[in-house]
Design a protein around this motif. Structure first.
Motif, PDB file in Angstrom:
ATOM      1  N   PHE A  92      53.154  47.006  41.608  1.00  0.00           N
ATOM      2  CA  PHE A  92      52.766  47.181  40.214  1.00  0.00           C
ATOM      3  C   PHE A  92      53.948  47.648  39.358  1.00  0.00           C
ATOM      4  O   PHE A  92      54.004  47.335  38.171  1.00  0.00           O
ATOM      5  N   GLY A  93      54.884  48.393  39.941  1.00  0.00           N
ATOM      6  CA  GLY A  93      56.051  48.799  39.175  1.00  0.00           C
ATOM      7  C   GLY A  93      56.923  47.629  38.775  1.00  0.00           C
ATOM      8  O   GLY A  93      57.467  47.592  37.665  1.00  0.00           O
ATOM      9  N   LEU A  94      57.063  46.636  39.656  1.00  0.00           N
ATOM     10  CA  LEU A  94      57.869  45.463  39.341  1.00  0.00           C
ATOM     11  C   LEU A  94      57.162  44.511  38.391  1.00  0.00           C
ATOM     12  O   LEU A  94      57.802  43.633  37.808  1.00  0.00           O
ATOM     13  N   ARG A  95      55.841  44.658  38.214  1.00  0.00           N
ATOM     14  CA  ARG A  95      55.088  43.799  37.299  1.00  0.00           C
ATOM     15  C   ARG A  95      55.021  44.353  35.883  1.00  0.00           C
ATOM     16  O   ARG A  95      54.422  43.734  35.003  1.00  0.00           O
ATOM     17  N   VAL A  96      55.624  45.496  35.648  1.00  0.00           N
ATOM     18  CA  VAL A  96      55.578  46.104  34.317  1.00  0.00           C
ATOM     19  C   VAL A  96      56.361  45.246  33.329  1.00  0.00           C
ATOM     20  O   VAL A  96      57.483  44.807  33.606  1.00  0.00           O
ATOM     21  N   ARG A  97      55.760  45.010  32.183  1.00  0.00           N
ATOM     22  CA  ARG A  97      56.441  44.317  31.097  1.00  0.00           C
ATOM     23  C   ARG A  97      57.281  45.319  30.304  1.00  0.00           C
ATOM     24  O   ARG A  97      57.037  46.525  30.369  1.00  0.00           O
ATOM     25  N   PRO A  98      58.246  44.859  29.536  1.00  0.00           N
ATOM     26  CA  PRO A  98      59.099  45.803  28.787  1.00  0.00           C
ATOM     27  C   PRO A  98      58.400  46.404  27.576  1.00  0.00           C
ATOM     28  O   PRO A  98      58.827  46.246  26.433  1.00  0.00           O
ATOM     29  N   ASN A  99      57.270  47.089  27.800  1.00  0.00           N
ATOM     30  CA  ASN A  99      56.597  47.819  26.729  1.00  0.00           C
ATOM     31  C   ASN A  99      55.813  48.965  27.355  1.00  0.00           C
ATOM     32  O   ASN A  99      55.447  48.932  28.535  1.00  0.00           O
TER      33      ASN A  99
END
Length: 374
Positions: A330-337
């Protein structure tokens, strides 16, 4: 910024109406300090009043809405206002006239769409999770061929953060859980004269089931969320992109140390928490049932086979591996917002706890005939 003001004038001609001259800035920032007073003054205006808005310096949608409601949602018969301010009030008036769109009825097609979106989202998560596990396997194969590249410092730092720093809260929660479980069990066992069986209940319940699951829930909420947030912040600040630009593997330097550290630290945390929980149970049993601690310690190995300890260690290692993988996923799926960061952190904790409970059920079925005295 000029404060808003209302100047009331009465014409000298017989039968003439009141005149309200508005002055200053009629914006949210200017109106907020004396909003109640202005509403009272506007509410006392007669319907045939004359409104003079020539001295209004600034007007926003909040001020226009305030005036529109004071006028009874219709234009006054006598008004003097600049064209720019008139347009602002007209936009507010138009939005007030248009009714809100009615929500369409929920049909079977909508249910199929919702189900389809959920299945597609689950498929995307599953594919990304499998891809992450495959990349970690490749990283381990690379490190076995190049032992000097093992990220030992990162692994050591993560063991300290997820393991040693979690011992105080794990000990506190374990001790309290042991006291509560022993106290409630003593109330029932005393009624049947089966006081000595509290050792069986506490030993099997804590060592085999409660200890690993309790530690996993604590670690998922503490360390798992921290892992997801760390990777998510690195995504927002574009640090992950910088690592890729420099040719550094993000899974090798960021994800793999977390997975190895949590897999190694979880069995030790399970042992620590289970021991403290048993200590709390012994204290409560001594106070409630007058069972000596020496008797408790002597009887515990007799009623709880050592295989239960091995099962607890295995659960801790598997739970730690799964929590680290889910948190990194889930950390790698974070979008830049920031919204995506908070949503994925919450999803990480919920998913980790859910997976831990499901896998614990699988363990319970697979080991149902191991370590349970008959």
């Amino acid at each position: 910024m000029r404060s808003p003001a209302i100047k009331t004038e009465i014409a000298t001609e017989p039968g003439a109406s009141h005149s309200f001259r508005l002055q200053g800035d009629w914006t949210l920032r200017a109106l907020a300090p004396r909003l109640a007073t202005l509403r009272a003054e506007l509410g006392g205006a007669p319907t045939d009043a004359r409104w003079l808005l020539d001295d209004v310096a600034r007007l926003d949608s909040f001020g226009a809405t305030l005036l529109w409601h004071a006028w009874g949602q219709r234009w006054p018969a006598a008004i003097s206002v600049a064209d720019e301010l008139r347009q602002i009030i007209a936009r507010v008036a138009d939005s007030a006239v248009e009714p809100l769109p009615a929500a369409p009825p929920f049909t079977a097609v909508d249910a199929i769409i919702v189900l389809g979106r959920a299945m597609l989202s689950f498929r995307d998560h599953a594919l990304d999770f499998i891809r992450l596990m495959g990349q970690l396997c490749l990283d381990v194969a690379y490190l076995l061929q190049h032992p000097r590249d093992w990220p030992l410092k990162e692994i050591s730092a993560n063991v300290y953060k997820v393991g040693l720093k979690a011992t105080p809260v794990a000990a506190l929660v374990g001790f309290l859980i042991g006291i509560v479980l022993s106290y409630l069990s003593a109330l029932q066992l005393r009624a049947f004269g089966a006081d000595i069986y509290i050792v069986n209940i506490l030993g099997l319940g804590i060592v085999r089931e409660l200890g690993p699951v309790l530690v996993s829930v604590l670690v998922a909420g503490r360390s798992g969320s921290a892992m997801t947030a760390q990777l998510g912040v690195m995504r927002v600040t574009e640090e992950l992109d910088a690592l890729s630009a420099m040719g550094i593997s993000r899974t090798l330097r960021l994800v793999l140390p977390k997975v190895i550290a949590l897999t190694l630290a979880m069995p030790l945390l399970v042992l620590w928490t289970s021991g403290v929980a048993l200590l709390g149970g012994m204290v409560s049993a001594w106070m409630q049932l007058d069972l000596g601690m020496a008797f408790f310690i002597d009887r515990l190995p007799q009623v709880v086979p050592v295989s239960n300890l091995y099962i607890g260690f295995a659960k801790g290692a598997v739970f730690g591996l799964l929590i680290a993988l889910v948190a990194s996923h889930f950390g790698l799926r974070v979008r830049p917002n920031t919204e995506s960061l908070s949503a994925n952190t919450t999803a990480s904790v919920v998913s980790s706890i859910t997976i831990v409970i499901l896998v614990d059920a699988v363990f319970a079925i697979a080991t149902r005939s191991i370590g349970v005295p008959r």
